[in-house]
Design a protein around this motif. Structure first.
Motif, mmCIF file in Angstrom:
data_model
loop_
_atom_site.group_PDB
_atom_site.id
_atom_site.type_symbol
_atom_site.label_atom_id
_atom_site.label_comp_id
_atom_site.label_asym_id
_atom_site.label_seq_id
_atom_site.Cartn_x
_atom_site.Cartn_y
_atom_site.Cartn_z
ATOM 1 N N LEU A 102 23.384 9.082 -59.506
ATOM 2 C CA LEU A 102 23.898 7.863 -58.893
ATOM 3 C C LEU A 102 25.066 8.176 -57.968
ATOM 4 C CD1 LEU A 102 23.788 4.749 -58.777
ATOM 5 C CD2 LEU A 102 25.373 4.707 -60.705
ATOM 6 N N THR A 141 23.658 9.688 -54.708
ATOM 7 C CA THR A 141 22.629 8.941 -53.987
ATOM 8 C C THR A 141 23.267 8.046 -52.934
ATOM 9 O OG1 THR A 141 21.212 8.942 -55.920
ATOM 10 C CG2 THR A 141 20.727 7.315 -54.213
ATOM 11 N N GLY A 193 22.980 5.107 -49.860
ATOM 12 C CA GLY A 193 22.175 3.921 -49.588
ATOM 13 C C GLY A 193 22.168 2.955 -50.755
ATOM 14 N N ASP A 194 22.302 1.674 -50.414
ATOM 15 C CA ASP A 194 22.353 0.653 -51.458
ATOM 16 C C ASP A 194 21.036 0.512 -52.194
ATOM 17 O OD1 ASP A 194 24.949 0.195 -50.807
ATOM 18 O OD2 ASP A 194 24.520 -1.504 -49.470
ATOM 19 N N LYS A 195 19.915 0.583 -51.493
ATOM 20 C CA LYS A 195 18.615 0.407 -52.153
ATOM 21 C C LYS A 195 18.345 1.524 -53.146
ATOM 22 C CE LYS A 195 16.339 -2.260 -48.487
ATOM 23 N NZ LYS A 195 15.187 -2.323 -47.555
ATOM 24 N N ASN A 196 18.622 2.754 -52.712
ATOM 25 C CA ASN A 196 18.404 3.885 -53.630
ATOM 26 C C ASN A 196 19.323 3.799 -54.839
ATOM 27 O OD1 ASN A 196 16.450 4.941 -51.937
ATOM 28 N ND2 ASN A 196 17.912 6.227 -50.803
ATOM 29 N N ARG A 197 20.566 3.397 -54.614
ATOM 30 C CA ARG A 197 21.497 3.277 -55.725
ATOM 31 C C ARG A 197 21.053 2.179 -56.691
ATOM 32 N NH1 ARG A 197 26.439 5.716 -55.276
ATOM 33 N NH2 ARG A 197 27.369 4.120 -56.621
ATOM 34 N N GLN A 198 20.555 1.068 -56.140
ATOM 35 C CA GLN A 198 20.052 -0.002 -57.012
ATOM 36 C C GLN A 198 18.868 0.470 -57.855
ATOM 37 O OE1 GLN A 198 19.174 -3.357 -54.525
ATOM 38 N NE2 GLN A 198 21.353 -3.836 -54.118
ATOM 39 N N LEU A 199 18.012 1.283 -57.252
ATOM 40 C CA LEU A 199 16.864 1.813 -57.994
ATOM 41 C C LEU A 199 17.326 2.709 -59.141
ATOM 42 C CD1 LEU A 199 13.797 2.129 -58.236
ATOM 43 C CD2 LEU A 199 13.927 4.042 -56.625
ATOM 44 N N VAL A 200 18.331 3.563 -58.856
ATOM 45 C CA VAL A 200 18.848 4.436 -59.916
ATOM 46 C C VAL A 200 19.540 3.604 -61.000
ATOM 47 C CG1 VAL A 200 20.444 6.313 -60.441
ATOM 48 C CG2 VAL A 200 19.072 6.405 -58.356
ATOM 49 N N THR A 223 17.055 2.028 -63.225
ATOM 50 C CA THR A 223 16.462 3.040 -64.110
ATOM 51 C C THR A 223 17.409 3.356 -65.264
ATOM 52 O OG1 THR A 223 15.307 3.995 -62.204
ATOM 53 C CG2 THR A 223 15.440 5.336 -64.207
#
Length: 469
Positions: free
Chosen positions: A260, A263, A265-272, A275
């Motif tokens: 996290l 990572t 980018g907001d979208k990638n961070r939200q995905l992590v 998870t």
């Protein structure tokens, strides 16, 4: 279906039935013997009277009325004549000879047998035999039945003593039988209670008598051994899975947190982040599974002590109040006072205590309050109330949600069971299972009700002693 406790136990009913049969048999036997002895004694009296009157008829036929009169006078003058009655009368029933002055009024003036009961004038009972001699004379013989009555009374007293002895013996035998059978059944019941409380290693004691109860106890112990083996297998599988998966999941959780940070980018961070939340949910599920398993088997170390339930409730409300405010919900706490006084009439030290593990009770309250917030509608009220009885403290949490259908009240206590309407909400179906295990460990009770919303009510025994200041 709940079986109501019997007014009389099975062993006591068996003892009473056995004693009643024994006493009734004795009474029937006494009645038969009394009637039989009375019949034979009456036959003996009749035989004596028949023999005497036959002899007197022979004298009359041999020597006429004069010889019979002399014989009766002689018999009446004997010393034992007071127990016998002799009377010879003419055709008009006027006395010719004998030891009584006139024909008794209670005796019919015809030939045959008559039995006269005792009266105030005549305290003795007599058996009479009357005989007609050539339609000219009437002969009456009577025999006192006092000895026979005394014998009957003696027999009655003997059997009365036997009946009383039977009652005493039956009561004593029934008491020992009842106590022995009750003690052995209590051992079975006590062992079953221990097993229901999670102590699966307990077994029913087997005596050396090798009777039917021992056979049943041996069969039940064999069944319990098999059940314990199966449950141990299931528990070990569950524990092993939980243990084996917690370690890699913990490593995954740590790596995701490290990822996290790296990572962009907001979208990638939200995905992590989502998870990580899923991994946290899995870890919570395995933790809850292990806790429930250890609670049910009694392996979890506990620290029971007197605690104040109201303090735990207030601490839990402070933690969950921000979450409730996000949904526009209001948490109302009502701490009922003993004897129905107002809350201002006593100090916090007067509030009732329960005996329990503080951490487990706090976790139980947290699960219930979390459910009330989660399943209660927005902009509604959640009411928490504490009530007191002589022996228990009751905590009720009431929300204004749709609740749980009554047919599923028992099912929601099973692991991973979720009501159909709540499957789209976060959760693992272990919250109420954990609550049930904690309440069961504290010898309490758990009850659900659907009245203007949904209410969960837990009742925990009060502590027997107050904590030292």
């Amino acid at each position: 279906m709940k079986i109501k406790p019997p007014h009389l136990s099975l062993s006591l009913k068996f003892a009473l039935s056995f004693g009643a049969i024994f006493i009734i048999s004795t009474l029937v036997f006494e009645a038969v013997v009394s009637e039989t002895s009375e019949y034979f004694m009456e036959k003996e009296v009749d035989s004596k009277l028949q023999t005497k009157i036959s002899d007197m008829r022979g004298v009359y036929e041999l020597g006429g009325i004069d010889l019979l009169t002399k014989l009766i006078e002689k018999r009446a003058a004997q010393s034992d004549s007071q127990n016998r009655i002799y009377l010879l009368a003419d055709a008009d029933f006027q006395k010719l000879s004998g030891n009584i002055n006139h024909w008794p009024e209670s005796v019919p003036r015809i030939a045959g047998w008559t039995e006269v009961e005792d009266t105030d004038e005549n305290p003795n009972e007599y058996r009479f035999l009357a005989l007609n001699l050539d339609d000219k004379y009437h002969l009456l013989l009577g025999l006192d039945t006092l000895k026979e009555e005394e014998l009957e009374d003696y027999v009655f007293l003997i059997f009365l003593g036997a009946v009383l002895f039977s009652i005493a013996g039956g009561c004593a035998a029934g008491f020992f039988l009842h106590r022995n059978l009750k003690n052995r059944l209590d051992l079975i019941s006590g062992t079953c209670t221990q097993i229901m409380q999670g102590r699966f290693s307990h077994r029913i004691p087997v005596s050396r008598t090798s009777d039917e109860i021992d056979v049943m106890a041996h069969t039940l112990n064999t069944m319990l051994d098999r059940i314990e083996t199966l449950m141990d297998g299931i528990r070990h599988v569950t524990d092993n899975i939980a243990h084996d998966l917690r370690t890699p999941l913990t490593r995954v959780h740590g790596r995701l947190e490290s990822l996290l940070i790296l990572t962009p980018g907001d979208k990638n961070r939200q995905l992590v982040e989502s998870t990580i939340a899923e991994v946290d949910q899995l870890l919570m599920t395995f933790t809850a599974l292990l806790s429930i398993s250890r609670l049910e088997t009694g392996e979890l170390e506990t620290n029971f002590k007197p605690i104040r339930l109201s303090h735990l409730v207030k601490d839990t409300i402070e933690i969950y109040e921000p979450l409730a405010e996000d949904k526009g919900q209001q948490i109302i706490f009502k701490d009922a006072v003993p004897n129905q006084h107002s809350s201002s009439s006593y100090s916090s030290g007067d509030k009732p205590l329960i005996s329990g593990d503080c951490d487990l009770i706090a976790q139980c309250i947290s699960n219930l309050l979390d459910n009330a917030i989660k399943y209660g509608p927005d902009n509604s009220a959640i009411t928490i109330r504490i009530d007191n009885s002589d022996t228990h403290v009751t905590l009720s949490i009431h929300d204004q949600g749709n609740g749980i259908p009554e047919a599923e009240h028992k099912k929601v206590l099973e692991r991973f069971y979720r009501v159909e309407s709540s499957r789209n909400l976060p959760g693992n179906g272990l919250g109420l299972s954990l609550v049930s295990a904690v309440i069961h460990l504290h010898n309490g009770s758990l009850k659900f009700s659907n009245e203007t919303g949904f209410q969960v009510e837990i009742s925990i025994p009060k502590a027997s002693t107050l904590p030292t200041p």
